[in-house]
Scaffold this active site. Structure first.
Site, short mmCIF file in Angstrom:
data_model
loop_
_atom_site.label_atom_id
_atom_site.label_comp_id
_atom_site.label_asym_id
_atom_site.label_seq_id
_atom_site.Cartn_x
_atom_site.Cartn_y
_atom_site.Cartn_z
N ASP A 222 34.52 35.29 35.42
CA ASP A 222 33.51 35.74 36.38
C ASP A 222 32.65 34.55 36.75
O ASP A 222 32.44 33.64 35.93
CB ASP A 222 32.63 36.84 35.77
CG ASP A 222 33.37 38.16 35.60
OD1 ASP A 222 34.32 38.42 36.37
OD2 ASP A 222 32.98 38.95 34.72
N ASP B 207 36.84 41.63 41.46
CA ASP B 207 35.86 42.72 41.38
C ASP B 207 35.35 43.09 42.77
O ASP B 207 35.16 44.27 43.09
CB ASP B 207 34.68 42.33 40.48
CG ASP B 207 35.10 42.00 39.07
OD1 ASP B 207 36.13 42.53 38.60
OD2 ASP B 207 34.40 41.21 38.41
#
Length: 171
Positions: A120, A139
């Site tokens: 991330d 995401d």
């Protein structure tokens, strides 16, 4: 139908490539977890984080469960893709293929970053004090896909059903 499948596969491939390229770029640029680059002060930074859980770090560290759930969800989305039709269900079709691409992108991370987690790197701070969850392009594609499907259900599904009923009545 064949065109829908081909276009859908192009969307999946593009989302996976964008996701994996951006993750590789951030890992090479930021190197160590926690390192960051401020893009917009007090609002947006690129911050390397390895998420060993799912959304908002739920099921953190439960690798076998997450692998099974990711595989099951991907299979369900692929099944749902059989209802895709870019002519009559644009939002649904975009949504389902974006979700498949997002799931595959994070699945690749789970398989090849075993133990480290999903990469991330997008970090936002709201109102100067609230640090939102760090996330990645996969995401983002998942969320946009869900929104597309919600738009389809809320604004277009009833119209399609009404049109089908009108056709049935005419026959």
């Amino acid at each position: 139908m064949k065109k829908t499948i081909i276009f859908g596969l192009i969307i999946v491939l593009a989302t996976v490539l964008i996701d994996q390229i951006t993750k590789a770029l951030m890992v090479s640029l930021l190197v160590t977890e926690g390192n960051f680059i401020v893009v917009i002060p007090e609002f947006f930074k690129l911050k390397l984080h390895y998420n060993t859980g799912a959304a908002f770090s739920s099921f953190d560290g439960n690798f076998p469960f997450l692998m099974i759930m990711t595989a099951v969800a991907t299979i369900i989305f692929i099944y749902m893709a059989k209802y895709a039709d870019f002519k009559s269900k644009k939002f649904y079709s975009w949504g389902i293929y974006l979700m498949i691409g997002g799931m595959i992108g994070n699945f690749i991370d789970r398989v090849f970053n075993y133990g480290k987690g999903v990469v991330d790197f997008l970090a936002f701070t709201f109102f100067k004090t609230y640090d939102f969850a760090v996330f990645n392009m996969a995401d983002t594609f998942l969320v946009v896909g869900v929104i597309c499907i919600m738009v389809d259900i809320l604004f277009f599904e009833a119209k399609r059903e009404k049109k089908v009923k009108e056709i049935e009545i005419k026959e």
